[in-house]
Design a protein around this motif. Structure first.
Motif, PDB file in Angstrom:
ATOM      1  N   UNK A   1       3.274   8.169  13.655  1.00  0.00           N
ATOM      2  CA  UNK A   1       3.431   8.005  12.212  1.00  0.00           C
ATOM      3  C   UNK A   1       3.114   6.575  11.791  1.00  0.00           C
ATOM      4  N   UNK A   2       2.560   6.419  10.602  1.00  0.00           N
ATOM      5  CA  UNK A   2       2.271   5.103  10.028  1.00  0.00           C
ATOM      6  C   UNK A   2       2.260   5.242   8.517  1.00  0.00           C
ATOM      7  N   UNK A   3       2.315   4.110   7.831  1.00  0.00           N
ATOM      8  CA  UNK A   3       2.319   4.100   6.369  1.00  0.00           C
ATOM      9  C   UNK A   3       0.918   3.817   5.834  1.00  0.00           C
ATOM     10  N   UNK A   4       0.564   4.490   4.758  1.00  0.00           N
ATOM     11  CA  UNK A   4      -0.647   4.188   4.010  1.00  0.00           C
ATOM     12  C   UNK A   4      -0.215   3.366   2.788  1.00  0.00           C
ATOM     13  N   UNK A   5      -0.748   2.169   2.671  1.00  0.00           N
ATOM     14  CA  UNK A   5      -0.294   1.246   1.627  1.00  0.00           C
ATOM     15  C   UNK A   5      -1.379   1.045   0.567  1.00  0.00           C
ATOM     16  N   UNK A   6      -0.952   0.681  -0.617  1.00  0.00           N
ATOM     17  CA  UNK A   6      -1.869   0.312  -1.689  1.00  0.00           C
ATOM     18  C   UNK A   6      -2.415  -1.083  -1.408  1.00  0.00           C
ATOM     19  N   UNK A   7      -3.417  -1.486  -2.182  1.00  0.00           N
ATOM     20  CA  UNK A   7      -3.976  -2.823  -1.998  1.00  0.00           C
ATOM     21  C   UNK A   7      -2.910  -3.893  -2.171  1.00  0.00           C
ATOM     22  N   UNK A   8      -1.887  -3.597  -2.964  1.00  0.00           N
ATOM     23  CA  UNK A   8      -0.809  -4.562  -3.186  1.00  0.00           C
ATOM     24  C   UNK A   8       0.167  -4.633  -2.014  1.00  0.00           C
ATOM     25  N   UNK A   9       0.020  -3.739  -1.089  1.00  0.00           N
ATOM     26  CA  UNK A   9       0.937  -3.716   0.051  1.00  0.00           C
ATOM     27  C   UNK A   9       2.068  -2.727  -0.107  1.00  0.00           C
ATOM     28  N   UNK A  10       2.195  -2.111  -1.275  1.00  0.00           N
ATOM     29  CA  UNK A  10       3.272  -1.152  -1.505  1.00  0.00           C
ATOM     30  C   UNK A  10       3.008   0.144  -0.726  1.00  0.00           C
ATOM     31  N   UNK A  11       4.001   0.622   0.007  1.00  0.00           N
ATOM     32  CA  UNK A  11       3.786   1.874   0.755  1.00  0.00           C
ATOM     33  C   UNK A  11       3.616   3.056  -0.199  1.00  0.00           C
ATOM     34  N   UNK A  12       2.567   3.855   0.067  1.00  0.00           N
ATOM     35  CA  UNK A  12       2.289   5.020  -0.766  1.00  0.00           C
ATOM     36  C   UNK A  12       2.643   6.327  -0.070  1.00  0.00           C
TER      37      UNK A  12
END
Length: 570
Positions: A112-123
Motif C-alpha cells: 500500500x502507498x498514498x497517491x498525493x496531490x502536487x501540494x503533497x496532500x494525500x488523495x
C-alpha cells in the motif's frame, strides 16, 4: 483507527493520456489485484484482478475497503494502514487474510502507498493484493517433511537461518550463503555487529530497532539491503519467529528464511522514476506482458516477456504474437492456439491456467499461467489485446512433489499404504459384480532383522530398496506394488487368475531368495514368505481380503518360510 471527519470530495482520478490508456489497460488486465480508496476507506476503483480475487467489486459490501479484511487480521492491518494514511509511514507491505465474497478467508500479500496531490496532500490509498494462498498451503504441507521443506526453500531461492539465543550462535543454509556470494564451506562469524555492518547505512537504524523484536516474536518480517561479496547490495525479505522457549516462556531459538527480493525492488524503483502516479500500480508487475493490435501483432512487450519468450522487444514488434508465444499442452505436448487469437476472435478474455507450457526461442520450457484481455477504443470497437503471463514452474513443481510424496513411500518409491488401500478398494468394487477378479499378495521378509541389527539401519534401508526393485521387476507392468510396513510389502495383481498369481508369487520368492546383499565386506541372504488370496465378489472369510492374505503369509512362515501359500490351501 482514528475517528473519521467529513472531508471535501476527493478529486477524480486523472484520465490516462494515449500512452497512459495502454498502461491503464495493463493495470486492468494484470494478475495483481488493485484497489483505490479515498482517505475514509471508501473504494473508488478496483481492477478485474481484484474483483476476481475477492469475488466483489467497488459497489459490493458497501464499498468499505477495511470491511474486506478478515476479522483475525483486521486490527493489525487497520493499525498499519492508518499509520500510512496519517503520513507516519511512506509505504506498507505485509501478509494478511481478507474475506472472499463467499465468506472464506484468503491469504494475500498487501502493498500500500498514498497517491498525493502536487501540494503533497494525500488523495488516495492505493493497495495491491496478490494471492499467496498456494504458498501458505505449501508451507503448511511442507512442515511435515524436513527434506521436502528444504527442497521447496531452495527451489524458491530462500535461505534459512537458525539463531540459538542461549549460545548466541547462528546456522546458515547453503542457499543463504549463495545469495550473499559466500562459499558453502566457509565459516561465518554470526556476531550481530558484523552482520549489522553489512547492512546498508540507510537501513541500519531501522533494523537495529526491530531485530530484537523478531527474536522475541513481536515482529516476524524485516526488509533491508545487505552487502554481498562482490560489493553490491541485495534486498532481503527476512521472515522469522521463535520456535523454542525456556521454562519461563522466554524465546531460546529463532528460525527464519531470507528471500532475495532485489528484482522486485529494482522494478519498483524503475517504475517510480518513469511514471510517478502509476508506480504503485506497476511496481508489482513482474509478469510477462505483450500488447497486440487488432490483427494480433505485437505493439509492445515488457522485459519479463522478453526473458520468458527469448525475443527482444525490437525483434518482436510487428510480428504476430503466435509466432513468438508458442504454447504446448503440458500432458500431450500438442501445440495450443494462441490466447491472443482466441481473445480477438471472441472479443472476450481468454484464460489458460492448466498444464500450459511456454516454449521459448531457445527451447526452454516453462509452466505458465496466462490471460489475454481485449482492448476497446473509445467508440467501443475492438482495438487489440493485452496478454499477461507468469512463470509458475516452481509452484507447479512443488505441487507435483507434494502430490507424489502423498502417495509414495519415501524410501523405496513404491506406493505407500494409504495409496495401496485406495487401489485395493477400487479393485474390490470392480469385482463385486463377479465379472472381474484380482489376486492380492502379502509379502513379509525372512531374516531381515539380523541385517538391520548387525549392519545397521543404513544397510537395512539399502536392502529394502533392492527388495522393492526386485518385487517391481517380478510383477507385470499394470500391477501395483506397495510398501505397507517396515519389511512388509503388498502387490495387487489386476485381472489375474489364481494360477498366474501363484506363479508370480513363486517368482518373487525365488528372486528375493537369490539376492546377495553385500555390506561392509559381508554378504547377507534373506528370503520372503508370501500369502495370496483372490479378490472376488466377496471375501472367502470374515477376515477380509487383507486379513486372508496376511493369514496365508503367516501359514507360509509356519511351514518353513521362503514359500508362497494361498489362502484357499489353508
Amino acid at each position: 483507527m482514528p475517528a473519521r471527519t467529513t472531508k471535501p470530495a476527493a478529486p477524480a482520478l486523472p484520465r490516462f493520456e494515449p500512452l497512459g490508456s495502454v498502461l491503464a489497460k495493463v493495470v486492468e488486465s494484470a494478475a495483481v489485484g488493485m484497489v483505490v480508496s479515498d482517505m475514509d476507506g471508501r473504494m473508488v476503483y478496483a481492477n478485474a484482478a481484484f474483483t476476481a480475487l475477492l469475488g466483489r467489486g467497488v459497489e459490493d459490501g458497501g464499498g468499505d475497503f477495511f470491511a474486506l479484511i478478515h476479522p483475525d487480521d483486521s486490527a493489525a492491518a487497520r493499525q498499519r494502514l492508518t499509520l500510512l494514511m496519517r503520513g507516519e509511514a511512506s509505504e506498507y507491505r505485509g501478509e494478511h487474510q481478507f474475506r472472499h465474497a463467499d465468506g472464506t478467508p484468503l491469504w494475500v500479500m498487501v502493498a500500500a502507498a498514498l497517491l498525493r496531490a502536487d501540494s503533497g496532500e494525500p488523495l488516495y490509498l492505493i493497495t495491491q493484493l496478490t494471492s499467496i494462498e498456494l504458498q501458505k498451503k505449501a508451507e503448511e504441507a511442507l512442515a511435515h517433511s524436513e527434506s521436502r521443506w528444504n527442497f521447496a526453500l531452495e527451489s524458491a531461492r530462500q535461505g534459512v537461518w537458525d539463531h540459538d539465543i542461549r549460545t548466541d550462535t547462528m546456522f546458515y543454509s547453503r542457499m543463504w550463503r549463495i545469495m550473499r556470494g559466500i562459499p558453502p564451506d566457509e565459516e561465518i562469524d554470526g556476531d550481530q555487529a558484523k552482520w549489522l555492518a553489512r547492512i546498508h547505512p540507510d537501513d541500519r537504524e531501522r533494523i537495529m530497532a526491530n531485530v530484537d523484536r523478531q527474536d522475541k516474536g513481536e515482529s516476524d518480517t524485516l526488509e533491508y539491503r545487505e552487502l554481498t561479496r562482490d560489493g553490491s547490495y541485495i534486498w532481503i525479505l527476512s521472515r522469522g519467529k521463535p520456535v523454542e522457549w525456556d521454562e519461563h516462556g522466554n524465546p531460546t531459538r529463532t528460525l527464519g528464511t531470507d528471500t532475495d527480493i532485489t528484482r522486485l525492488k529494482t522494478v519498483e524503483q524503475e517504475l517510480a522514476a518513469e511514471k510517478e502516479r502509476l508506480h504503485v500500480t506497476l511496481d508489482a508487475i513482474a509478469d510477462g506482458m505483450i500488447s497486440a493490435d487488432q490483427d494480433g501483432r505485437v505493439v509492445m512487450m515488457n522485459p519479463a516477456a522478453e526473458q520468458l519468450t527469448g525475443y527482444s522487444s525490437s525483434e518482436a514488434i510487428g510480428k504476430e504474437v503466435r509466432s513468438i508465444f508458442t504454447l504446448r499442452d503440458g500432458v500431450t505436448g500438442e501445440i495450443q492456439e494462441c490466447p491472443v487469437a482466441i481473445c480477438l476472435a471472441r472479443d472476450e478474455p481468454a484464460h489458460l491456467d492448466d498444464d500450459m507450457i511456454l516454449v521459448s526461442r531457445s527451447g526452454v520450457k516453462r509452466d505458465i499461467r496466462c490471460t489475454a484481455a481485449p482492448v476497446h477504443t473509445q467508440a467501443g470497437k475492438l482495438g487489440g489485446a493485452v496478454l499477461v503471463f507468469q512463470d509458475v514452474s516452481q509452484s507447479r513443481a512443488m505441487q507435483r512433489e507434494l502430490a507424489h510424496s502423498a502417495t509414495h513411500d519415501d524410501l523405496t518409491g513404491l506406493a505407500n499404504r494409504a495409496a495401496f488401500e485406495r487401489v485395493l478398494n477400487s479393485a474390490i468394487a470392480s469385482a463385486r459384480d463377479g465379472s472381474r477378479r484380482h489376486c492380492l499378495l502379502y509379502i513379509d521378509l525372512d531374516r531381515f532383522k539380523p541385517v538391520n541389527d548387525n549392519a545397521g539401519h543404513a544397510a537395512g534401508d539399502a536392502l529394502l530398496k533392492q527388495v522393492a526393485q526386485t518385487i517391481r521387476g517380478s510383477c507385470r507392468s499394470h500391477d501395483v506394488a506397495a510398501r505397507i510396513g517396515g519389511d512388509e510389502f503388498a502387490v495387487l495383481l489386476n485381472d489375474c487368475p489364481p494360477e498366474v498369481g501363484q506363479r508370480i508369487a513363486d517368482k518373487i520368492v525365488r528372486a528375493i531368495g537369490a539376492l546377495a546383499f553385500g555390506w561392509a565386506g559381508r554378504t547377507y541372504h534373506i528370503g520372503a514368505s508370501i500369502g495370496l488370496t483372490m479378490v472376488t465378489h466377496q471375501p472367502a472369510s470374515p477376515l477380509g481380503f487383507m486379513g486372508e492374505a496376511d493369514a496365508a503369509c503367516y501359514a507360509a512362515k509356519g511351514r518353513g518360510r521362503g514359500m508362497a501359500v494361498a489362502f484357499g490351501d489353508l
